[in-house]
Design an enzyme around this catalytic site. Structure first.
Site, PDB file in Angstrom:
ATOM      1  N   ASP A 161      12.851  21.248 -14.757  1.00 14.04           N
ATOM      2  CA  ASP A 161      12.287  20.424 -15.608  1.00 14.04           C
ATOM      3  C   ASP A 161      10.810  21.194 -15.915  1.00 14.04           C
ATOM      4  O   ASP A 161      10.293  21.660 -14.684  1.00 14.04           O
ATOM      5  CB  ASP A 161      11.967  18.833 -15.119  1.00 14.04           C
ATOM      6  CG  ASP A 161      11.259  18.128 -15.856  1.00 14.04           C
ATOM      7  OD1 ASP A 161      10.709  18.620 -16.970  1.00 14.04           O
ATOM      8  OD2 ASP A 161      11.169  16.909 -15.844  1.00 14.04           O
ATOM      9  N   ARG A 187       5.801  20.262  -6.147  1.00 10.28           N
ATOM     10  CA  ARG A 187       4.695  20.661  -7.325  1.00 10.28           C
ATOM     11  C   ARG A 187       3.496  21.090  -6.972  1.00 10.28           C
ATOM     12  O   ARG A 187       2.424  20.437  -6.774  1.00 10.28           O
ATOM     13  CB  ARG A 187       4.724  19.587  -8.358  1.00 10.28           C
ATOM     14  CG  ARG A 187       5.977  18.880  -8.858  1.00 10.28           C
ATOM     15  CD  ARG A 187       5.605  17.753  -9.899  1.00 10.28           C
ATOM     16  NE  ARG A 187       6.890  16.821 -10.258  1.00 10.28           N
ATOM     17  CZ  ARG A 187       7.014  15.947 -10.863  1.00 10.28           C
ATOM     18  NH1 ARG A 187       5.825  15.197 -11.088  1.00 10.28           N
ATOM     19  NH2 ARG A 187       8.174  15.261 -11.175  1.00 10.28           N
ATOM     20  N   GLN A 209      11.004  10.612  -5.877  1.00 10.49           N
ATOM     21  CA  GLN A 209      11.165   9.625  -6.994  1.00 10.49           C
ATOM     22  C   GLN A 209      12.573   9.383  -7.045  1.00 10.49           C
ATOM     23  O   GLN A 209      13.657  10.189  -6.564  1.00 10.49           O
ATOM     24  CB  GLN A 209      10.846  10.080  -8.226  1.00 10.49           C
ATOM     25  CG  GLN A 209      11.302  11.324  -8.819  1.00 10.49           C
ATOM     26  CD  GLN A 209      10.518  11.896 -10.262  1.00 10.49           C
ATOM     27  OE1 GLN A 209       9.439  11.661 -10.325  1.00 10.49           O
ATOM     28  NE2 GLN A 209      11.374  12.160 -11.089  1.00 10.49           N
ATOM     29  N   ASP A 221       5.789   5.922 -20.749  1.00  9.42           N
ATOM     30  CA  ASP A 221       5.213   5.612 -19.603  1.00  9.42           C
ATOM     31  C   ASP A 221       5.055   4.250 -19.058  1.00  9.42           C
ATOM     32  O   ASP A 221       4.539   3.474 -19.851  1.00  9.42           O
ATOM     33  CB  ASP A 221       3.831   6.327 -19.160  1.00  9.42           C
ATOM     34  CG  ASP A 221       4.113   7.820 -19.254  1.00  9.42           C
ATOM     35  OD1 ASP A 221       5.176   8.288 -19.285  1.00  9.42           O
ATOM     36  OD2 ASP A 221       3.112   8.598 -19.698  1.00  9.42           O
ATOM     37  N   GLU A 268       0.526   4.877 -12.836  1.00 11.00           N
ATOM     38  CA  GLU A 268       1.889   5.343 -13.447  1.00 11.00           C
ATOM     39  C   GLU A 268       2.889   5.252 -12.612  1.00 11.00           C
ATOM     40  O   GLU A 268       3.015   5.981 -11.722  1.00 11.00           O
ATOM     41  CB  GLU A 268       1.637   6.598 -14.484  1.00 11.00           C
ATOM     42  CG  GLU A 268       3.272   6.858 -14.949  1.00 11.00           C
ATOM     43  CD  GLU A 268       3.060   8.674 -15.557  1.00 11.00           C
ATOM     44  OE1 GLU A 268       4.171   9.158 -15.280  1.00 11.00           O
ATOM     45  OE2 GLU A 268       1.836   8.709 -16.102  1.00 11.00           O
ATOM     46  N   SER A 284       8.008   7.699 -15.911  1.00  7.18           N
ATOM     47  CA  SER A 284       8.145   8.539 -17.241  1.00  7.18           C
ATOM     48  C   SER A 284       9.605   8.598 -17.438  1.00  7.18           C
ATOM     49  O   SER A 284      10.438   8.729 -16.596  1.00  7.18           O
ATOM     50  CB  SER A 284       7.504   9.781 -17.145  1.00  7.18           C
ATOM     51  OG  SER A 284       7.555  10.539 -18.367  1.00  7.18           O
TER      52      SER A 284
END
Length: 334
Positions: A47, A101, A116, A235, A248, A251
């Protein structure tokens, strides 16, 4: 924090993860599956997120000096897996995704370690609509409500989520708060409604800017939906009273089909991606239509368990100053 408090937090984290994942599987007809943490570089499977984040890359001897990359998310891998499993329409998959990340900021809601739930649901052509997107979002939100209720019953945490989820398009949000930045618009609308889904993230708004950037090759953010605005994605935000800001949690969106991919590659000047393995599969109609997204495990845990820092519900690495500040505030980082 005492040993008992720490262990109770760990127990509550496990309850949240078990309860929410089970509710989500039941609501969306998902099968729990295994997934990779590493994929081959140069295939287009990883991604791109906002298109600027660097993946963790390293050489793999048996790949003839090619590199492996740690996933950012599994948005594209899941679609390939749907094809391989030959699932029926309205059947899908849920996986426990772990990612790195390294360009992520260190903050109370950000960590370089990402955990996640990545889910993907096979759909029909008729389902590529705003009404179907909203239907799926409401089912996800109900799973969150059910989990909040279970946490309340087990540990007594106050229920704060509204029973009804609100929806607003990013263009409508801009018109509502024209002088605010996109992030401040999110804070304002989440505080007003408690929970809101912002539709249409990626396409340029009337001010010439997008609400937030999105990669060109997974969510469909350019198709004009029933309300005449662009975007079949968005979102999910909640108002976090502990942090006095929006948070948030997800997504997600209807995934690009062949036409949307070609359009978005052109809009972003990234037509060269069409030569990659994943994109070639999609452009030659070899992948199923789908809807999918990611749901932050640690963010959902910190929200439902009233935590002030994501490090209270996940083990990661933090700057020394962050740890020192946490100790002063009586916050225990794992």
């Amino acid at each position: 924090m005492s040993k008992q408090e720490i262990l109770q937090t760990e127990e509550a984290i496990a309850l949240v993860k078990k309860t929410f994942s089970q509710n989500l599987c039941n609501a969306l007809n998902l099968y729990p599956i295994s997934s990779p943490m590493i994929v081959n570089e140069g295939t287009g499977i990883n991604d791109d997120l906002n298109g600027i984040e660097r993946p963790v890359s390293f050489p793999v001897k048996f790949l003839n000096n090619n590199h492996g990359v740690v996933v950012h998310s599994l948005a594209k891998w899941k679609r390939i897996r749907l094809k391989e499993l030959e699932l029926e329409v309205h059947e899908g998959i849920l996986t426990d995704m772990r990612a790195l990340r390294p360009d992520e900021d260190s903050s109370p809601i950000h960590s370089i370690y990402v955990d996640q739930w990545d889910w993907e649901l096979k759909i029909d052509k008729v389902d590529r609509s705003l009404s179907y997107l909203k239907k799926i979002v409401r089912l996800i939100y109900q799973s969150l409500l059910n989990t909040e209720e279970e946490v309340h019953l087990q540990y007594g945490y106050e229920r704060v989520l509204p029973k009804k989820l609100s929806f607003i398009h990013s263009e409508q949000l801009l018109q509502l708060y024209p002088t605010l930045t996109p992030k401040d618009r999110e804070h304002a609308i989440a505080k007003e409604y408690g929970a809101v889904f912002i539709i249409g993230v990626g396409y340029k708004l009337s001010n010439g800017e997008s609400h937030d950037s999105r990669s060109s090759d997974y969510d469909d953010w350019s198709t004009i939906s029933e309300d005449k605005y662009h975007g079949l994605n968005g979102d999910l935000l909640v108002w976090d009273e502990e942090l006095s800001r929006s948070l948030e949690l997800s997504s997600m969106g209807v995934r690009v089909d062949k036409d949307a991919l070609e359009h978005q590659l052109a809009l972003t000047g990234s037509q060269d991606k069409s030569k990659l393995y994943y994109h070639n599969l999609l452009l030659t109609d070899q992948l199923p239509l789908s809807i999918g997204g990611g749901l932050g495990q640690s963010r959902i845990c910190m929200f439902l368990l009233k935590k002030k820092h994501i490090g209270e519900v996940q083990a990661s690495i933090w700057p020394d100053q962050v740890r020192e500040d946490a100790i002063k505030q009586g916050i225990n980082l794992l």
